[in-house]
Structure formats: structure tokens, C-alpha cells
Design a protein around this motif. Structure first.
Motif, short mmCIF file in Angstrom:
data_model
loop_
_atom_site.label_atom_id
_atom_site.label_comp_id
_atom_site.label_asym_id
_atom_site.label_seq_id
_atom_site.Cartn_x
_atom_site.Cartn_y
_atom_site.Cartn_z
N MET A 27 -7.41 -3.15 6.94
CA MET A 27 -6.45 -4.24 6.96
C MET A 27 -6.25 -4.81 5.57
O MET A 27 -5.12 -5.06 5.13
N ALA A 28 -7.37 -4.99 4.86
CA ALA A 28 -7.28 -5.54 3.51
C ALA A 28 -6.46 -4.60 2.62
O ALA A 28 -5.59 -5.04 1.86
N THR A 31 -2.59 -4.59 3.64
CA THR A 31 -1.88 -5.80 3.24
C THR A 31 -1.80 -5.91 1.71
O THR A 31 -0.81 -6.42 1.18
N ALA A 32 -2.83 -5.42 1.03
CA ALA A 32 -2.77 -5.45 -0.44
C ALA A 32 -1.58 -4.63 -0.93
O ALA A 32 -0.82 -5.06 -1.81
N THR A 35 1.62 -6.57 -0.58
CA THR A 35 1.95 -7.58 -1.59
C THR A 35 2.54 -6.94 -2.84
O THR A 35 3.39 -7.53 -3.50
N PHE A 36 2.08 -5.72 -3.15
CA PHE A 36 2.66 -5.05 -4.32
C PHE A 36 4.10 -4.61 -4.06
O PHE A 36 4.95 -4.69 -4.93
N GLU A 38 6.10 -6.14 -2.08
CA GLU A 38 6.88 -7.38 -2.15
C GLU A 38 7.17 -7.77 -3.59
O GLU A 38 8.27 -8.20 -3.92
N ALA A 39 6.15 -7.60 -4.45
CA ALA A 39 6.35 -7.98 -5.86
C ALA A 39 7.40 -7.09 -6.50
O ALA A 39 8.21 -7.52 -7.30
N LYS A 40 7.37 -5.79 -6.15
CA LYS A 40 8.31 -4.87 -6.78
C LYS A 40 9.71 -4.99 -6.18
O LYS A 40 10.70 -5.00 -6.90
N TYR A 51 4.21 -4.19 6.61
CA TYR A 51 3.66 -5.10 7.62
C TYR A 51 4.15 -4.79 9.04
O TYR A 51 3.44 -5.01 10.00
N MET A 56 0.15 -0.44 10.73
CA MET A 56 -0.36 -1.81 10.74
C MET A 56 -0.69 -2.21 12.18
O MET A 56 -1.76 -2.79 12.44
N MET A 305 21.22 -0.25 -7.98
CA MET A 305 20.11 -0.92 -8.64
C MET A 305 18.81 -0.36 -8.09
O MET A 305 18.74 0.07 -6.94
N THR A 309 17.96 -8.00 -6.56
CA THR A 309 18.06 -9.26 -7.28
C THR A 309 18.88 -10.17 -6.36
O THR A 309 19.40 -9.71 -5.34
N PRO A 310 19.03 -11.43 -6.71
CA PRO A 310 19.86 -12.29 -5.84
C PRO A 310 21.32 -11.83 -5.76
O PRO A 310 22.05 -12.29 -4.89
N LEU A 311 21.73 -10.92 -6.64
CA LEU A 311 23.12 -10.47 -6.61
C LEU A 311 23.31 -9.19 -5.82
O LEU A 311 24.44 -8.79 -5.54
#
Lengths: 465, 570
Positions: A27-28, A31-32, A35-36, A38-40, A51, A56, A305, A309-311
Motif C-alpha cells: 500500500m505504501a 500510494t507513493a 503522489t509522483f 500527481e506531481a508530474k 488510486y 489498489m 502538451m 496546465t490550467p490551459l
């Protein structure tokens, strides 16, 4: 008695501590990775790729089995088992609550402009909907289907096929992250409306815009402040505003200019591509016809892209009747045949909450002397309840839904709309109960000085150092 | 609670009484960054942005920042005569200040890529304004930054450095023009009036302040008697404050929180705290190596003083900002150091192993030293909160519970380090000590888990309360969960007999990497998610080196131990 021991023997491997360590570590690790991702990319990608996936859920399922098994293994429970049982049952209750939310919950967002009202909540799921019309006027929904192109992107080899009255609509490509810019291309004569690219210019103003009719003889417009430009049939009489009407004809445009205070048209004439005329307003303006397409359709230029990005938005490519079209998320396209018109939309699901939420006013408090928001709140109105103040941490609970203040939209330093997060969470009670039981268990484990552990250690003392 | 604040307030009054002449300027109220702060904090923060430090050539920020405004005087007073003297004379009084800023290398630029883009040598760190901003290169870089901003993509370190450069330019320019420093309350609204826009009577009084200030600076430079010039400056400041207060008495308060902040800036409670922790550590080291039991009492006293100072600083921040100070990395580091020492003291009290206290003081001092020496990474300034974080007491409890669990894990980590030393010195010989350490590690981890799990759950409750989402896979939240899972795995593995003594020592160190990731890495490495209000940049290389060094140490000790083990069996 013997039945029980048999059950216990079967149960033993499932209750294994080594399995527990394996589950916890998996699980650790999963989920780790999430998070990567999500960051990318973004939270949506992390959800779709990590997730919200079968592996999962398998690990979580295994966890529930392991937790249940280890509690069965310790049967019959003694006093010293209280903390251990509470901690483990707490997790199971918590997971049950999450499962209920996942199954029957609603989690969406709603944007309401100031003074406007809305009764649709937008959720993360995407649907493809087709409306069909045989007279070009009345449409009926002929298909609605949930699609998950993020996880299962269509390709030319494996297209997503939508049967139509004549032929079929094929979705052949999906792009996750594109920056769209609008473009206008030549359309099919008789089916598509006209398109006009014009320039309005004087010493202070320089506007270059496209106006495209949705269908032949429809009215399309562009408002540039002091005056409004229309493409389409002109009214007989002035309507008391500064307006320029350009009516498409075979090889040019017939124009008529109306002025605010005048009962007669200010000016009339005929222009072709490349021509310039002065509408005759008080400010000396030049109106230039840069491009005129008797039949024009809007399309998108897409820039690929690598990450969102927000666009960026996502887009699908469809093929119908041998022609390609790109459709952006939450946009639509019209497809024509000789007998029918199909309107295809691709977008986030919109759920009707069955009552209108009206935003009466919106307030932002800022930190002294800055533009930094310190707090914000919305005054909303719903039927039966009347006005209600929603602020950060003070949601509105109404008809089984909870409406939270999430954020707001600003234009030129002024708020224009409030964004609410709307949800319905049937698992809330279980989640709170599970949290309570789990926390109680963990704190008790501390107090009980881990009797179980001491016991196990004295039993297995030979194995220890 | 109120009593504590009262005690603090009365302490402040006594501190204020012993202030040096010329110090009144420090506590002159300035509006900046969404709150009223003393000029002392304002000038420190500004110099920090420009120069990267709170002192320049050994001189305090308070003496520096006002002198940037000499151009401002030219703008305001350059055309008009003042007290019958002409403009040049006034500007001349400014020249009394020993430095003219044009030639001073006061702008800090650290990013090599930015320096390359500016055609500047990258073996240098400080530059003059002319070197950086005079050419058209700076304009090009600003356009590049603007273009990048319009794409709304995340800024990488290069663009972050550009952003800082632009900020430095802006701040220096705005201060010089008198637009940055807002010193008087408005008659209406809440945006204060900047020096350049002061109405006539205030303008006069402010000029008196600047004149007295320059005279005082002259006295400092000539190393003469400071009491006369200092007194004159104090009087000028007080007069200005009186007139400013008359503008809008409800918005303008002198003393109280402002005085507390000046005292906080001057006193550096956390610096004193780590000095005492470190002294305690040294004494404990003596107790350990020389077996001098009699020194234990001294160690306890030193720890008590350090802890009191740590608490006092924490209380001051609470009093100044009216909130529990756990809203950014700096504040959590202070809080965790406090918690580590507390847990160590409690465990020591129960088990009397001594090593626990040693690990606690070492780790506590280490945390505070890092907080003190890395202001660029851990922002020590007092900032107002983001909307979601305001007036929410769940949030405070959630953050405090989670971070206090980090304190326990930090203690386990420190104990792990000491354990490794014992393994190097001889496993057989130090068997009882190693057992004591493993037991302490186990206890510390239990305390950590007992705080972390409820802390994460409280986070869920807070999220549910604020956003209606119990769990949203937010990275900060998720990494706290990963750290929890890591320690749960260790505790279960220990229970299953998979980990013995060495295993506990190793996992105490390795698993702490997860806490570092949750605590620091999410903000500085991942940089995504809802917790974006805590994000900054920098220091990644040092933290990675710290983690890597510990992993290498663990591997080294593991290998050495294995070698020894073989010898024994042979």
C-alpha cells in the motif's frame, strides 16, 4: 470444537503477520507512486492510473481479508484484546464507509455566476451523447454512454463506434493534454453557416475577430463594447443600439449600420473580401473584411502538451462520412448528412440536483492593504429555505446534499462567480465511526503496553536474539 | 491562556524599558504583506529578499532599508525647497550616509542559469543594481518570465530564480520611490499610506525622522556618542507616530504586539534554546563517556532552560499572530524540536536510559539550528494565513498532532544513530545498551504512531468539514499516510519476529526518510496539491545528501557487522 480448529487452520495463513507486512508495504509503495504521478501530471491522472485501479482495490481487499482473519484467529477475545480488536475493526469500518461513498456518493462542483442560478453539478465522469434531428430543428437524444478515454483511449485500429441512422460515427483518437486555439475552415455549402473575419480599426482600437454562423441564416454576433457586429439577416427597423449587420450573399456581404439615437439606418452598402468601409460612427472606424466564407465551420488547432496546465484540455478525434473533426472536452460538434443532423457532445457528466441554487451575492475579504484573499462567502438562495450564507468551513446542508464554498473566479480583480463543491456522502457516518474506533484502539494499544506483543515475544523467545 | 499572554506582555514592557537610544524606530508600525508589523521586521524581510541575509556588511537591516529611499527624497522634495534650504542640501544630508547604493553589491543571485543569461560570472553571488538591471538583458528575461507565466505551467528552478530577481528589482525600486513602505493609517478603508503619498503634516514629521536618522547614522559611523542622536531620533519617531495615530486612532497602535515582535526579533529565543540544548548534549556526552553521574542534574537544568526558551519563543509567535504557529515549514520545525525534547524527557523519566535524552537534545538542537541557518528554505517571517487555514481549530489540531508524531520519529531516528555507533564499537560488549536503545526506539515509534494515525484522521475530518471530502489523495496527506504505513510495517514486522535489534536500529533510520519526504519532500520535491500554501524551493540537495549519507552509514555498519559475525562463527 473440531470444526472450529479446522476453520482456524484454514484461517491461519490469511491471518499471517508476514502477509500483513507485505500488504502494508505494498500500500505504501503504490500510494507513493501515486503522489509522483500527481506531481508530474495531475490529481485526475493519479486517480485513473494509481488510486482507482484493480491493483489498489486488490490490495485493499486483501487488507480487509487479513484484518478479518487475524481477528478470527484470536477468537475467543479476551480483555487484553480490546485495543487490538478496536484498531483492526476501526480500519474495516472506515474502508466500508469509503466503499459506500464510492458506490453511492456524489462529489462534484458547481459554478454559479453572481446573480445567476444553476441546478447542475459537474462530476469527473465523462459521457458521450448524441442527439439526432431529421428536420434540423427538433433534436432527440439517441445515445448516451459513459466513456473513459483516459484509461481506454480509442485508436484507428480500435475505434469507439457510435451507430447512427446512416453509417456510424467513429472516435479514433484521444489526446489527454492539448492547448486549443480556434480556427475557421471552409465548410460544405448549404449545410454550414457563413464565416466572416473582420478588422475594426482606428487610432485607439484594433480588433480582429471571426464570426461564424451556427447554421445558414442564423444570427451570430461579436460585441466589442461601443457597438455590436452581427452576421446574419438584418432587422427591418433599428433597435436603438449601435449595431452593424452584415448579411451574407453569394459573393459578398450586404451591410447596414444602425445608430443608437437614430430611427433611420446610418449607412447601407455591399462589401466583398478585402473591402473597407467606414460605418459612420462618431469615432472614425475602419471596417475591413479580411476573409469571407459563404460556408464555414469552426475547428480547433491543437497543440500537444506533455503534461497538464490550467490551459490544457482533452480532445477526441471523430470520423464521420469520411471527414475528421476534433471535439474538445465539454464541447460539441454538428455532423450533417442529406437526411439528418447529429449533434455530438463529449464532456463531464452534469447531474441535475432538482432545485436551482441562486447566487445572490459574493464577498471577498482581503488582508489589509493587499489583494490576498483572507476569506470569502456566498449568499445563496434555494427554494423552501430562502437565503443562506455559505462560507469557508460553513457549508449549506440541503436535501441530502452539502454545498461547500470551494473557490471563486475573478476577472480583472473582481469576483464574477462562486465555485461550490457539492456532495452527498452516504458513507460519512461509517467513516466517522471507523475513525473513532480506530483512534481509540491505537491509543489503548499504548496504554495496554502491548500485552499481546509481550506474550508473543516470551513464547518465541528462543527465536529472538 | 490569557494569563500566559499577560505574563508575556508584562515581560515585554520590562524589555522595552531597557531599549537603547535610537531603537524607537524599530517599533514604528508599517503595513506590509497583509498585516501591521514593526519597521524592524519590515526592513529585515526586505533586505532578506534583496540580499539573502538580514545584515549587510555587519550593519542591521533597520539601518539599511531607509537609506535606499534617498532617491525618493529627490522625487518628493527635489523640486521644492524645505525649511528655506534647497533640495541639494537635503539630498546632501542623505549623502551623510556612508554608502551610496549604486556601487554596492547588494543583490543576491544564486541561480547559475540566470547569471549566464545575464552574461555575468557565476563564481560571484552578489551584484550591483547596475550590473543586473541596466542592460536590456533584464528586460528580455522579464518578457521570458511573463511568457512562461502565461502558459500557466509550473515554474522550474530557473524561472523561480527569475521571479526572485524580478521581485528584488521591484522591491528595491518601490522602496527607493517610497511606495513600498506604508507608514500611516488611512482616514477610510484599510490600505495604509506610503511614504511618497503622505499628506503635508505627516510628510514633514517623516522628514524629521529621516533627518534624525541620518544624523544618528553619522554618529554611528564616526563612533561618537550615540545617546544624543539616538534620543533625537526617538523623539522624532514618537512625534511622527503621534501625528500618524491622529489620522485614524483605531488602526494605529504603538507597542503591544509590535513591541513583542521587535523583542522577538532582538532576542532570538530559538537561538538561545538550541544553545542550551547543545550544552545539555555536551554534558550528557560527558556523563556517557566519563560516567559522571553527578552531572546529570546539570543536564536536566540545561534542558529545562532550553525547553523554557523554546516554549517562550513559541508563545511569542502565538501572541503576535493570534494563532498556533504551525502554518509553514519553519514553524513545524520549531514545533517538532520542542516535541522531540519533550518526548525524550518523558521517556527518560520513565526508563532512565540517558541515551534517550542525549538523542533528544541532539535532534532538538539540530532542528533549531537548521531552522536558524536556512531562512531561504524555511521562511521565519510571520505571515498571515490562507483562507482555508483561517479560523479553523481542526486544522491546528490536525497539523500539531501530525507534526508532533514526527518529533517522536525524529527521536527514534536519533536513537538509531546512537545505536549504529554502538554496533560499530562492538555488538557483544554493548549488548545491554543496544537493548535499551531498541526498546526506546520501539517506544518512540509507538508514540509516533499513536499521534500520527489520529492526526491523519483529524486531517480527514478537517477536509470533510471544509471541502466535504474525507480523503482526496492530496500528496501531503498521502505521504503522512505512507509514513504511517512504514512505521506500522516496522511495528508489525517486529511483532512477527522479522526484525531483531539491528533491524529496529536500521528501520528507525531508514523509515524516517518517509517522514522527511512527507514533511519536507512533498513541498520541495513534489510541489503539487492542495497544500500548495506551504511550498517553497531550495535545499533539496542538502536534504538528499543527508538522507543518502544515513542510508550509506546503515549499509556500512551492516556490512561491518556481517564481517564480524562471520569471524565469530568461524
Amino acid at each position: 470444537m473440531s470444526q472450529k480448529s479446522l476453520l482456524k487452520r484454514i484461517n491461519k495463513p490469511l491471518a499471517s503477520l508476514k502477509l500483513a507486512v507485505f500488504i502494508i508495504v505494498s500500500m505504501a509503495a503504490i500510494t507513493a507512486v501515486g503522489t509522483f504521478v500527481e506531481a508530474k501530471y495531475d490529481a485526475y491522472a493519479a486517480k485513473k492510473l494509481v488510486y482507482d485501479t484493480w491493483y489498489m482495490y486488490s490490495v485493499l481487499g486483501l487488507l480487509v481479508i487479513n484484518l478479518t482473519a487475524v481477528m478470527v484467529d484470536r477468537l475467543p477475545w479476551k480483555k487484553r484484546h480490546v485495543a487490538f480488536v478496536l484498531a483492526h475493526i476501526g480500519i474495516i469500518i472506515l474502508l466500508a464507509g469509503s466503499w459506500m461513498t464510492w458506490q453511492w456518493g456524489l462529489d462534484g462542483s458547481m459554478r454559479v455566476g453572481i446573480g445567476e442560478s444553476n441546478n447542475f453539478v459537474q462530476t469527473a465522469e465523462t459521457d458521450m451523447v448524441v442527439y439526432t434531428s431529421f428536420d434540423g430543428d427538433r433534436y432527440s437524444k439517441t445515445m448516451e454512454q459513459e466513456v473513459d478515454f483516459f484509461r481506454h483511449p480509442p485508436t484507428v485500429e480500435k475505434p469507439f463506434v457510435i451507430p447512427a441512422y446512416e453509417g456510424e460515427i467513429k472516435v479514433v483518437d484521444y489526446k489527454k493534454y492539448v492547448v486549443p486555439s480556434r480556427k475557421v475552415i471552409e465548410g460544405e455549402a448549404g449545410k454550414a453557416g457563413a464565416g466572416l473575419r473582420f478588422q475594426l480599426q482606428n487610432d485607439n482600437v484594433n480588433v480582429i475577430e471571426w464570426i461564424v454562423q451556427k447554421k445558414p441564416n442564423a444570427l451570430a454576433s461579436h460585441n466589442f463594447g461601443p457597438a455590436q457586429i452581427f452576421l446574419g439577416p438584418a432587422p427591418e427597423k433599428p433597435r436603438g443600439a449601435n449595431e452593424v449587420f452584415l448579411t451574407p450573399e453569394k459573393d459578398g456581404l450586404r451591410y447596414v449600420v444602425f445608430q443608437k439615437d437614430s430611427a433611420k439606418p446610418l449607412k447601407k452598402g455591399f462589401v466583398k473580401e478585402g473591402d473597407v468601409f467606414d460605418p459612420g460612427f462618431k469615432m472614425a472606424l475602419q471596417f475591413r473584411v479580411l476573409r469571407f466564407l459563404p460556408a464555414a465551420i469552426e475547428d480547433w488547432d491543437l497543440k500537444d502538451m506533455e503534461r497538464p496546465t490550467p490551459l490544457t484540455t482533452s480532445a477526441v478525434k471523430i470520423i464521420f462520412d469520411g471527414k475528421e473533426h476534433w471535439v474538445l472536452l465539454n464541447d460539441m460538434v454538428k455532423l450533417f448528412t442529406n437526411n439528418a443532423v447529429y449533434l455530438l457532445t463529449y464532456g463531464n457528466r452534469r447531474i441535475d440536483i432538482n432545485f436551482p441554487l441562486k447566487l445572490k451575492s459574493f464577498n471577498v475579504a482581503r488582508y489589509q492593504g493587499t489583494m490576498r484573499a483572507a476569506a470569502y462567502e456566498s449568499v445563496v438562495e434555494v427554494p423552501d429555505l430562502g437565503e443562506h450564507l455559505i462560507s469557508m468551513n460553513e457549508p449549506l446542508k440541503y436535501k441530502g446534499l452539502t454545498v461547500y464554498q470551494a473557490s471563486f473566479q475573478e476577472e480583472e480583480g473582481r469576483p464574477v462567480a462562486s465555485i461550490f463543491s457539492v456532495n452527498h456522502d452516504p458513507g460519512r457516518f461509517l467513516k466517522y465511526l471507523g475513525s473513532l474506533v480506530l483512534s481509540l484502539g491505537i491509543v489503548l494499544l499504548m496504554w495496554f503496553k502491548h500485552l499481546d506483543f509481550k506474550l508473543a515475544r516470551s513464547k518465541g523467545a528462543g527465536k529472538n536474539e | 491562556m490569557k494569563k500566559i499572554l499577560l505574563v508575556i506582555a508584562s515581560l515585554l514592557v520590562s524589555f522595552a524599558a531597557v531599549a537603547k537610544p535610537g531603537d524607537a524606530l524599530k517599533s514604528m508600525p508599517v503595513q506590509d504583506g497583509g498585516r501591521i508589523k514593526p519597521y524592524d521586521s519590515f526592513s529585515k524581510e526586505m533586505l532578506e529578499i534583496i540580499y539573502g541575509k538580514t545584515k549587510f556588511e555587519g550593519r542591521n537591516a533597520t539601518e539599511i532599508v531607509l537609506t535606499w529611499m534617498k532617491e525618493m527624497l529627490e522625487i518628493i522634495y527635489g523640486k521644492t525647497k524645505f525649511e528655506g534650504r534647497n533640495a541639494t542640501e537635503i539630498v546632501l544630508t542623505w549623502m551623510l550616509s556612508p554608502q551610496a547604493w549604486e556601487g554596492k553589491k547588494i543583490f543576491e543571485v544564486r541561480n547559475h542559469q540566470v547569471l549566464k543569461a545575464l552574461n555575468l560570472p557565476n563564481d560571484q553571488r552578489y551584484f550591483t543594481g547596475a550590473e543586473l538591471f541596466a542592460g536590456d538583458r533584464f528586460t528580455l528575461l522579464r518578457q521570458e518570465l511573463q511568457a512562461k507565466r502565461e502558459t500557466k505551467e509550473k515554474l522550474d528552478p530557473y524561472f523561480q530564480a527569475l521571479q526572485r530577481l524580478e521581485n528584488q528589482f521591484f522591491i528595491f525600486q518601490e522602496i527607493a520611490a517610497g511606495r513600498m513602505m506604508k507608514v500611516a493609517p488611512p482616514k477610510e478603508g484599510d490600505a495604509w499610506i506610503a511614504v511618497a503619498d503622505l499628506p503635508e503634516p505627516l510628510q514633514e514629521k517623516f522628514l524629521d525622522v529621516t533627518k534624525a536618522f541620518v544624523t544618528h547614522l553619522g554618529a554611528i559611523a564616526s563612533e561618537g556618542d550615540l545617546s544624543a542622536s539616538g534620543k533625537a531620533l526617538d523623539e522624532a519617531v514618537v512625534k511622527f507616530e503621534e501625528v500618524a495615530k491622529a489620522e485614524n486612532p483605531s488602526l494605529y497602535t504603538v507597542g503591544g504586539k509590535i513591541a513583542a515582535e521587535v523583542h522577538y526579533n532582538d532576542f532570538h529565543p530559538f537561538r538561545w534554546a538550541y544553545i542550551f540544548y547543545f550544552l545539555a548534549f555536551t554534558v550528557l556526552l560527558l556523563v556517557w563517556t566519563l560516567s559522571k553521574e553527578s552531572l546529570m542534574k546539570v543536564a536536566w537544568v540545561l534542558i529545562a532552560i532550553g525547553f523554557a526558551l523554546n516554549t517562550y519563543g513559541f508563545g511569542l509567535r502565538m501572541y503576535i499572530m493570534d494563532r498556533a504557529p504551525v502554518s509553514n515549514m519553519y514553524e513545524t520545525v520549531i514545533w517538532v524540536s520542542w516535541g522531540t525534547v519533550l518526548f525524550a524527557a518523558v521517556l527518560e523519566f520513565i526508563y532512565k536510559y540517558r541515551l534517550i535524552l542525549m538523542a533528544g537534545t541532539l535532534v532538538g538542537a539540530f532542528g533549531l539550528v537548521i531552522a536558524d541557518f536556512a531562512p531561504a528554505v524555511l521562511d521565519p517571517t510571520l505571515q498571515p494565513l490562507e483562507p482555508v487555514l483561517r479560523s479553523n481549530y481542526w486544522l491546528t489540531i490536525h497539523v500539531m498532532t501530525i507534526t508532533i508524531s514526527y518529533a517522536a520519529f525524529f527521536l527514534a531516528f536519533g536513537l538509531g544513530d546512537i545505536g549504529l555507533i554502538y554496533y560499530l564499537r562492538g555488538e557483544e560488549k554493548f549488548q545491554p545498551q543496544i537493548k535499551a536503545i531498541t526498546m526506546s526506539i520501539y517506544r518512540a515509534m509507538q508514540i509516533g504512531v499513536a499521534f500520527l494515525a489520529p492526526g491523519i484522521i483529524l486531517g480527514g475530518i478537517w477536509a470533510d468539514y471544509s471541502w466535504g471530502r474525507f480523503w482526496g489523495w492530496d500528496p501531503k496527506e498521502t505521504w503522512a499516510l505512507i509514513a504511517l504505513l512504514g512505521y506500522l510495517a516496522v511495528l508489525h514486522a517486529r511483532y512477527a519476529g522479522m526484525l531483531k535489534h539491528f533491524g529496529m536500529v536500521v528501520t528507525a533510520i531508514i523509515t524516517f526518510s518517509l517522514v522527511i519526504m512527507a514533511w519536507y519532500g512533498v513541498n520541495f520535491v513534489l510541489g503539487a496539491g492542495l497544500h500548495s500554501y506551504g511550498f517553497g524551493a531550495g535545499g533539496v540537495e542538502y536534504v538528499s545528501a543527508f538522507v543518502a549519507a544515513h542510508i550509506l552509514l546503515v549499509i556500512y555498519v551492516g556490512v561491518v557487522r556481517q564481517g564480524k559475525g562471520k569471524k565469530v562463527t568461524k
